[in-house]
Design a protein around this motif. Structure first.
Motif, short mmCIF file in Angstrom:
data_model
loop_
_atom_site.label_atom_id
_atom_site.label_comp_id
_atom_site.label_asym_id
_atom_site.label_seq_id
_atom_site.Cartn_x
_atom_site.Cartn_y
_atom_site.Cartn_z
N PHE A 73 -22.76 -11.27 61.40
CA PHE A 73 -22.52 -12.74 60.86
C PHE A 73 -21.98 -12.65 59.31
CE2 PHE A 73 -23.79 -14.37 65.35
CZ PHE A 73 -23.22 -14.59 65.62
N ILE A 74 -22.60 -12.40 58.83
CA ILE A 74 -23.02 -12.85 56.98
C ILE A 74 -22.20 -11.65 56.70
CG2 ILE A 74 -23.95 -12.37 54.70
CD1 ILE A 74 -25.06 -14.82 55.99
N LEU A 75 -22.33 -9.87 57.19
CA LEU A 75 -20.66 -9.59 56.30
C LEU A 75 -19.94 -9.67 56.83
CD1 LEU A 75 -23.03 -6.16 56.76
CD2 LEU A 75 -22.85 -7.47 54.80
N SER A 76 -19.54 -10.25 57.89
CA SER A 76 -18.34 -10.24 57.95
C SER A 76 -17.35 -11.52 57.57
CB SER A 76 -17.74 -11.04 60.14
OG SER A 76 -18.43 -9.78 60.48
N LEU A 123 -17.89 -12.46 54.86
CA LEU A 123 -17.84 -11.67 53.59
C LEU A 123 -16.69 -10.72 53.11
CD1 LEU A 123 -21.38 -10.81 51.48
CD2 LEU A 123 -19.63 -12.48 50.62
N THR A 124 -16.57 -9.28 54.39
CA THR A 124 -15.30 -9.55 54.26
C THR A 124 -14.20 -10.63 54.52
OG1 THR A 124 -16.94 -7.95 55.25
CG2 THR A 124 -14.38 -7.61 55.82
N LEU A 125 -14.09 -11.27 55.72
CA LEU A 125 -12.78 -12.16 55.59
C LEU A 125 -13.03 -12.89 54.51
CD1 LEU A 125 -12.84 -12.33 59.49
CD2 LEU A 125 -11.78 -10.53 58.30
N LEU A 126 -14.19 -13.79 54.05
CA LEU A 126 -13.92 -14.77 53.28
C LEU A 126 -13.96 -14.35 51.92
CD1 LEU A 126 -15.48 -17.37 55.51
CD2 LEU A 126 -12.27 -16.84 55.47
N THR A 179 -15.14 -7.82 49.17
CA THR A 179 -14.07 -7.39 50.03
C THR A 179 -15.00 -5.83 50.88
OG1 THR A 179 -12.29 -8.68 50.61
CG2 THR A 179 -11.98 -6.47 51.46
N ASP A 180 -14.30 -4.98 49.98
CA ASP A 180 -14.87 -3.66 49.68
C ASP A 180 -16.18 -3.56 49.80
OD1 ASP A 180 -12.41 -3.16 49.63
OD2 ASP A 180 -12.04 -1.95 47.74
N PHE A 181 -17.24 -3.61 49.27
CA PHE A 181 -18.65 -4.35 49.00
C PHE A 181 -19.02 -4.46 50.93
CE2 PHE A 181 -22.48 -6.36 48.17
CZ PHE A 181 -23.55 -5.67 47.74
N ALA A 182 -18.47 -5.73 51.28
CA ALA A 182 -19.18 -6.08 52.34
C ALA A 182 -19.27 -5.33 53.30
CB ALA A 182 -17.95 -7.33 52.62
#
Length: 760
Positions: free
Chosen positions: A696-699, A701-704, A710-713
């Motif tokens: 949930f957290i990483l998604s 970070l990736t999207l928002l 983005t690459d990190f998440a």
């Protein structure tokens, strides 16, 4: 309420009160990648007359400190790194050229008598033939002049600063104060020059820095011959503007560096990029935390809600710890802070799942007994999994640099705060809740009186996952080959941080075609520049080593194409530093694997340690291979994500192995493969629930999280999915195979034979 519970509650309240006070009164120090500014890493070099040892670096640092103070930058920092490196941070400075030029002036400052012009008719800046002890240099107008031996050096200058005198009409001038014998030497030098008639070049005094005449003021007509300017101070006038007077005073006041310095790294980040990253991370943290909280509330009901409260307390404790320690919050550190929220759920899930098992096995003993047993039995797995993550955080701190080191600090603080949150705050709240009569009457409300759908399904089906262990190992090997083939076929796109060079990113008002940008840069003399664009109008230019003057050409070319372009990032890495960072990255990875193997070998049997490290290597290679196929850069931020994935992978493996150890201690007859299968089935609910919290957290970070995160998440998201799989279907099957090959064959005790009977 028992005495132990009261002490634990008092401790939790004290920590929270202190954390709230620090949070409200002490601001966290933001790194330059979040607040904008320029960071320059300088490296001292040997000179023909001095060695760049530790003492010379210390003296260089003090000289640079004076120069930086004169720049008037708000809250600058300058610190030594190692024996011969100096890190300078200049918040708010967006054009690094001025700062780099001032900091890099390394030659001896000297005051010379002017003997006259070099009567050659040339204006070349090359030194002209001269008599012994003479120096021929161009003056400010480019005309060569002959200079005598230096009479003073920068060591004789006490201070120099730009001043203004409006009343006398002088305007801006530079006041210079000498120290020690410098005042007398200045009087002799100006006294000799005062004997020359007005207009004679020999009436001037040349101030030379870096073999360049930075000023050659003429001695005033009021100064008497042989007397000179006494009193230990003087004024340099010359219709200066404020900036001219300030720069001249800065150069004189800074004095000479004892050894030359070279810029090996330079980073400039625009303030808008940092503000955008903070806003995006905050948005991702709020949404990700809300989704994670809703998920654990749905799974664990009342105790899940209390865990969500503990998560909020965790955030306050982590933030206050960063502020209290004076740690710098960097962009990767900010992402690590958000990530640690998802990882903080892990300890709560471990406790709640163990409490569910205890309640199901000993329902007659009640909720409180089950909860107490859950905390007690989960402690070993919590400690082992968090220690392995702390090992990864420690390696990032000691072996990495800059923002990646900041990520290591944030991750380490997050791990410690999550343990405090789960083992103290959650326990205080849970103990209080299960002691209420209204809760005891409705045990299913707590969430631990219900075994959960995943566990119920596993109990009904009881699948023999480890019966197909060689199939799982073959699937892992196939995934490994597929991923690593990307490394062989596509190669790794090492970032500027590991290769050396320069990377500049621009936010353009209108989209710029990459091919047009390449043509424009080729016309500007940079045919090998690598240009990449993103969908939101950002454009990046990567080149080999590029001077600040050449960087201006890139700025102009991009600006002409886009109409207007804001430079949001500028990174310059020297080739020697790039080699060093790349070597350090390999050492960090090797050290991570060795440290984890050593720890697991001590805590468990060697077969477990070998299996866990093999699974870690499997996860790391797959993540690197996926990034190779996607063409994503391999840089310092990716290294931080990779080491975090290694720590997470070990977490899952440790939980499984800890359960195997527990089961085998009470059951010596069941085959090892069956024990491993049972351990996986028993820990699977924890694995799924913990993974969902992190996803949930990483998604979010990736999207928002914006382009910078983005690459990190994405790397963490891929790594966590692969790590969750490998802990069950790579580490455990491999441990079974190693155990089968390492276990001694069963011994046969021969029957005793009667005395005198034959025995064969």
């Amino acid at each position: 309420m028992t005495r132990t519970i009261r002490v634990r509650a008092f401790f939790a309240l004290a920590v929270l009160a202190l954390s709230l006070y620090i949070t409200l009164t002490v601001p966290v120090r933001l790194g330059l990648d979040l607040r904008g500014g320029t960071q320059i890493v300088l490296e001292t070099r040997d000179s023909p007359t001095a060695k760049a040892d530790s003492e010379a670096t210390d003296r260089t640092l003090e000289v640079l400190r004076h120069r930086i103070d004169a720049l008037g930058v708000a809250e600058p920092t300058i610190a030594r790194s190692g024996d011969n490196r100096i890190i300078v941070e200049l918040p708010g400075i967006q054009d690094p050229r001025e700062a780099a030029n001032v900091l890099g002036r390394t030659a001896q400052l000297a005051f010379h008598p002017v003997l006259g012009t070099a009567d050659t008719g040339e204006t070349s800046r090359q030194p002209l033939p001269k008599k012994p002890a003479e120096l021929v240099l161009p003056d400010e107008s480019g005309r060569p002049v002959r200079l005598g031996p230096s009479a003073l050096t920068g060591a004789d200058v006490d201070s120099a600063e730009a001043r203004i005198d409006q009343q006398s009409g002088v305007g801006w001038y530079v006041g210079v104060d000498f120290k020690g014998a410098g005042g007398d030497a200045w009087a002799r030098l100006t006294g000799e020059a005062a004997c020359r008639p007005a207009g004679d070049p020999a009436r001037r005094v040349a101030i030379v820095l870096d073999d360049k005449v930075i000023s050659s003021p003429q001695v005033n007509s009021s100064v008497a011959c042989r007397t000179g300017i006494a009193g230990g101070s003087t004024q340099i006038t010359g219709s200066f503007s404020r900036d001219e007077a300030r720069e001249l005073g800065l150069l004189i006041n800074g004095g000479a560096l004892p050894v030359p310095v070279e810029t090996v790294e330079q980073r400039t980040v625009g303030p808008t990029l940092g503000a955008t990253a903070i806003e995006a991370s905050a948005r991702a943290a709020v949404i990700g935390t809300a989704l994670t909280s809703l998920f654990i509330i749905a799974v664990y009901r009342l105790l899940g809600a209390l865990a969500a409260v503990a998560l909020a307390c965790y955030g306050v404790i982590s933030y206050s710890a960063l502020a209290a320690l004076g740690a710098t919050l960097t962009l990767p550190g900010l992402a690590g802070f958000v990530l640690a929220i998802g990882m903080a759920v892990d300890a709560n899930v471990l406790v709640f799942e163990r409490a569910r098992e205890e309640y199901a096995a000993r329902q007659s003993k009640g909720l409180r007994a089950a909860l107490t047993a859950g905390f007690r039995n989960a402690f070993s797995a919590i400690a082992d999994s968090n220690i392995t993550t702390l090992i990864a955080a420690g390696l990032l701190f000691f072996l990495a640099s800059g923002p990646v080191r900041g990520f290591g600090v944030t991750l380490g603080i997050g791990v410690l705060a999550s343990m405090l949150s789960a083992l103290v705050i959650t326990r205080v709240l849970a103990d209080y809740a299960v002691a209420r009569r209204s809760v005891r009457r409705r045990p299913r409300l707590t969430g631990i009186a219900d075994t959960g759908r995943v566990r119920d399904w596993l109990v009904r089906r009881n699948p023999d996952l480890m019966g197909r262990r060689r199939t799982w190992l073959a699937a892992s090997a196939a995934a490994l080959v597929l991923a690593t083939s990307g490394i062989a076929l596509r190669g790794l796109d090492f970032g500027v941080e590991f290769t050396g060079g320069r990377l500049m990113e621009y936010a353009t008002s209108t989209p710029v075609d990459a091919d047009r940008a390449r043509d424009a840069l080729a016309d500007a003399g940079l045919p090998r520049a690598v240009v990449q664009t993103s969908g939101d109008g950002d454009l990046s230019v990567r080149t080999d080593q590029l001077s600040n003057a050449e960087a201006v050409k890139v700025d102009r070319a991009i600006g002409d194409l886009a109409g207007s372009a804001e430079k949001i990032r500028d990174e310059l890495i020297g080739p020697s530093l790039g080699d060093e960072l790349r070597r350090g990255a390999l050492i960090a990875l090797a050290s991570a694997l060795a440290a984890q193997l050593l720890y697991l070998a001590v805590r468990f049997r060697w077969t477990f340690g070998t299996s866990a490290v093999a699974a870690m290597a499997h996860d790391a290679l797959i993540l690197i291979g996926v990034f190779a196929w996607l063409g994503k850069p391999i840089d310092g931020v990716f290294l931080a994500a990779l080491l975090t994935v290694i720590g997470y992978s070990v977490n899952d493996s440790v939980v499984v192995f800890d359960r195997i150890r527990e089961l085998s201690a009470g059951d010596r007859k069941t085959p090892f493969s069956r024990l491993a299968n049972t351990a996986i089935l028993q820990t699977l609910p924890r694995t799924v629930n913990t993974g969902m919290g992190a996803v949930f957290i990483l998604s979010a970070l990736t999207l928002l999280g914006g382009d910078s995160l983005t690459d990190f998440a994405l790397a963490l998201l891929i790594g966590i999915v692969v790590g969750t799989y490998s802990s069950m279907f790579t580490a455990a099957p491999l441990a079974i195979e190693l155990h089968a090959h390492s276990a001694p064959p069963p011994s046969v005790t021969p029957r005793s034979t009667p005395r005198g009977a034959a025995a064969i």
